[in-house]
Design a protein around this motif. Structure first.
Motif, mmCIF file in Angstrom:
data_model
loop_
_atom_site.group_PDB
_atom_site.id
_atom_site.type_symbol
_atom_site.label_atom_id
_atom_site.label_comp_id
_atom_site.label_asym_id
_atom_site.label_seq_id
_atom_site.Cartn_x
_atom_site.Cartn_y
_atom_site.Cartn_z
ATOM 1 N N GLU A 115 -8.234 -10.305 10.266
ATOM 2 C CA GLU A 115 -9.106 -9.173 9.948
ATOM 3 C C GLU A 115 -8.473 -7.866 10.383
ATOM 4 N N ILE A 116 -7.739 -7.922 11.539
ATOM 5 C CA ILE A 116 -7.102 -6.700 12.037
ATOM 6 C C ILE A 116 -6.043 -6.232 11.049
ATOM 7 N N VAL A 117 -5.232 -7.175 10.553
ATOM 8 C CA VAL A 117 -4.178 -6.807 9.595
ATOM 9 C C VAL A 117 -4.787 -6.193 8.347
ATOM 10 N N GLN A 118 -5.881 -6.814 7.867
ATOM 11 C CA GLN A 118 -6.492 -6.302 6.648
ATOM 12 C C GLN A 118 -7.065 -4.911 6.865
ATOM 13 N N SER A 119 -7.757 -4.696 8.004
ATOM 14 C CA SER A 119 -8.393 -3.397 8.179
ATOM 15 C C SER A 119 -7.365 -2.310 8.455
ATOM 16 N N VAL A 120 -6.311 -2.634 9.251
ATOM 17 C CA VAL A 120 -5.278 -1.611 9.496
ATOM 18 C C VAL A 120 -4.565 -1.250 8.207
ATOM 19 N N SER A 121 -4.226 -2.273 7.402
ATOM 20 C CA SER A 121 -3.553 -1.989 6.124
ATOM 21 C C SER A 121 -4.440 -1.157 5.216
ATOM 22 N N SER A 122 -5.726 -1.518 5.143
ATOM 23 C CA SER A 122 -6.586 -0.783 4.212
ATOM 24 C C SER A 122 -6.773 0.647 4.668
ATOM 25 N N TYR A 123 -6.894 0.891 5.992
ATOM 26 C CA TYR A 123 -7.050 2.274 6.441
ATOM 27 C C TYR A 123 -5.776 3.079 6.201
ATOM 28 N N THR A 124 -4.606 2.456 6.473
ATOM 29 C CA THR A 124 -3.346 3.174 6.245
ATOM 30 C C THR A 124 -3.153 3.524 4.784
ATOM 31 N N LEU A 125 -3.394 2.531 3.912
ATOM 32 C CA LEU A 125 -3.202 2.778 2.484
ATOM 33 C C LEU A 125 -4.222 3.791 1.962
ATOM 34 N N THR A 133 -5.619 6.263 3.651
ATOM 35 C CA THR A 133 -5.191 7.591 4.096
ATOM 36 C C THR A 133 -4.018 8.091 3.258
ATOM 37 N N GLY A 134 -3.044 7.203 3.019
ATOM 38 C CA GLY A 134 -1.900 7.596 2.205
ATOM 39 C C GLY A 134 -2.302 8.024 0.812
ATOM 40 N N ILE A 135 -3.218 7.260 0.200
ATOM 41 C CA ILE A 135 -3.633 7.586 -1.163
ATOM 42 C C ILE A 135 -4.370 8.917 -1.195
ATOM 43 N N LEU A 136 -5.285 9.140 -0.247
ATOM 44 C CA LEU A 136 -6.062 10.386 -0.288
ATOM 45 C C LEU A 136 -5.190 11.600 -0.011
ATOM 46 N N LEU A 137 -4.289 11.494 0.984
ATOM 47 C CA LEU A 137 -3.395 12.621 1.249
ATOM 48 C C LEU A 137 -2.466 12.872 0.076
ATOM 49 N N GLY A 138 -1.983 11.799 -0.548
ATOM 50 C CA GLY A 138 -1.117 11.963 -1.715
ATOM 51 C C GLY A 138 -1.831 12.643 -2.867
ATOM 52 N N CYS A 139 -3.090 12.230 -3.130
ATOM 53 C CA CYS A 139 -3.842 12.862 -4.221
ATOM 54 C C CYS A 139 -4.084 14.329 -3.944
ATOM 55 N N LEU A 140 -4.431 14.674 -2.705
ATOM 56 C CA LEU A 140 -4.637 16.084 -2.389
ATOM 57 C C LEU A 140 -3.350 16.870 -2.546
ATOM 58 N N GLY A 141 -2.214 16.243 -2.155
ATOM 59 C CA GLY A 141 -0.940 16.925 -2.332
ATOM 60 C C GLY A 141 -0.586 17.133 -3.786
ATOM 61 N N ILE A 142 -0.958 16.166 -4.649
ATOM 62 C CA ILE A 142 -0.618 16.300 -6.072
ATOM 63 C C ILE A 142 -1.298 17.510 -6.677
ATOM 64 N N LEU A 174 -1.295 2.283 -4.041
ATOM 65 C CA LEU A 174 -2.299 1.584 -4.836
ATOM 66 C C LEU A 174 -1.893 0.148 -5.094
ATOM 67 N N ALA A 175 -0.591 -0.095 -5.306
ATOM 68 C CA ALA A 175 -0.133 -1.477 -5.475
ATOM 69 C C ALA A 175 -0.401 -2.279 -4.205
ATOM 70 N N VAL A 223 -2.753 -5.697 -3.728
ATOM 71 C CA VAL A 223 -2.379 -6.938 -3.037
ATOM 72 C C VAL A 223 -3.463 -7.327 -2.030
ATOM 73 N N LEU A 224 -4.038 -6.316 -1.337
ATOM 74 C CA LEU A 224 -5.145 -6.595 -0.408
ATOM 75 C C LEU A 224 -6.348 -7.182 -1.135
ATOM 76 N N LEU A 225 -6.535 -6.789 -2.407
ATOM 77 C CA LEU A 225 -7.673 -7.254 -3.177
ATOM 78 C C LEU A 225 -7.341 -8.479 -4.012
ATOM 79 N N HIS A 226 -6.318 -9.225 -3.602
ATOM 80 C CA HIS A 226 -5.940 -10.484 -4.243
ATOM 81 C C HIS A 226 -5.584 -10.325 -5.707
ATOM 82 N N ALA A 227 -4.995 -9.172 -6.072
ATOM 83 C CA ALA A 227 -4.566 -8.969 -7.458
ATOM 84 C C ALA A 227 -3.066 -8.790 -7.435
ATOM 85 N N ASP A 228 -2.342 -9.907 -7.247
ATOM 86 C CA ASP A 228 -0.902 -9.770 -7.037
ATOM 87 C C ASP A 228 -0.159 -9.446 -8.315
#
Lengths: 101, 167
Positions: B2-12, B14-23, B43-44, B48-53
């Motif tokens: 659960e820790i791996v999933q939540s850390v990955s989802s928060y990191t991704l 944050t990355g997506i939102l900051l990237g969109c604002l930068g665009i 987003l890819a 993967v987190l959402l089991h859509a490999d």
């Protein structure tokens, strides 16, 4: 919790992309914001496919179709931008007003 | 796990939102295009987190490998040396209100809906299921999509080529 956070992320991406489409002064940035809109929709589809339809994954099939159509639309949009740039030498969407009376 | 999933989802996220604002906010269009590539990669990761490999692999191949490269080529070809003066623009009030209003509406809808999610059944091979769909109940859209891609290819070439009389 992952479900709602993915839906919120997709909503945020959609609104940011919508703002970019409406207010960019560079038409290539408008196309990039359009790709953001399509990716927000894809994220929504895959989130619902994972949490509601995890056995048949119809949302993932629809997301694949959206990816392919986005590729076709990006190619055509950039070809149109190239044609307009050759004639008008500008990329400001406010200046694409040849069809105005 | 659960820790791996939540850390990955928060990191991704944050990355997506900051990237969109930068665009949408960065003045340099080349930085915006590279941030778009970074958003597609993150987003890819979310897929993967959402089991859509398979969709994650397709996202990297098509979006990063084709669409982002195409956008970078277009930015290189379409390069106005005289940038328009941004200071003369009036601040975009109506689009800001519309987008923030829509965001508030969507957030309120997502938080207050009682979502019903059935228990998740592990599906080990998503590629087989997707391939089954593409050749059984989604066969007609699949064939029409191939026609659409052919028309788009021919149309883009015709639109973007130089007139033979110019050369």
């Amino acid at each position: 919790m992952l479900f709602q956070s993915c839906l919120l992320l997709a909503a945020g991406m959609f609104c940011i992309g919508l703002y970019g489409v409406l207010t960019s002064r560079n038409v290539v940035r408008v196309l990039m914001s359009l790709e953001l809109l399509l990716n927000a929709v894809n994220l929504n589809l895959i989130t619902f496919s994972n949490f509601v339809d995890s056995h048949e994954m119809k949302g993932q099939v629809l997301a694949l179709f959206v990816i392919a159509l986005a590729a076709a639309e990006a190619a055509i949009g950039l070809a149109i931008i190239l044609s307009i740039y050759r004639n008008q030498r500008t990329v400001d969407p406010n200046q694409f007003n040849l069809l105005k009376w | 796990m659960e820790i791996v999933q939540s850390v990955s989802s928060y990191t991704l996220t944050t990355g997506i939102l900051l990237g969109c604002l930068g665009i949408i906010l960065l003045p340099s269009i080349v930085y915006a295009a590279f941030l778009l590539g970074a958003v597609f990669f993150c987003l890819a990761g979310m897929y993967v987190l959402l089991h859509a490999d398979f969709v994650a692999a397709t996202q990297v191949l098509v979006y990063v490998g084709a669409i982002n490269v195409l956008i970078l080529f277009a930015i290189m070809l379409v390069n106005p040396q005289d940038a328009p003066a941004r200071a003369l623009d009036s601040p975009p009030i109506v689009p800001s209100i519309a987008c923030i209003g829509l965001l508030g509406l969507l957030i309120q809808m997502i938080i207050t809906t009682a979502w019903i999610t059935p228990p998740w059944t592990p599906e080990p091979n998503s590629l087989l299921v997707i391939g089954g769909h593409l050749f059984s109940d989604c066969l007609l859209p699949f064939e029409i999509l191939s026609l659409v891609l052919l028309v788009a290819l021919v149309g883009a070439i015709v639109l973007a080529r130089r007139d033979p009389a110019e050369i």
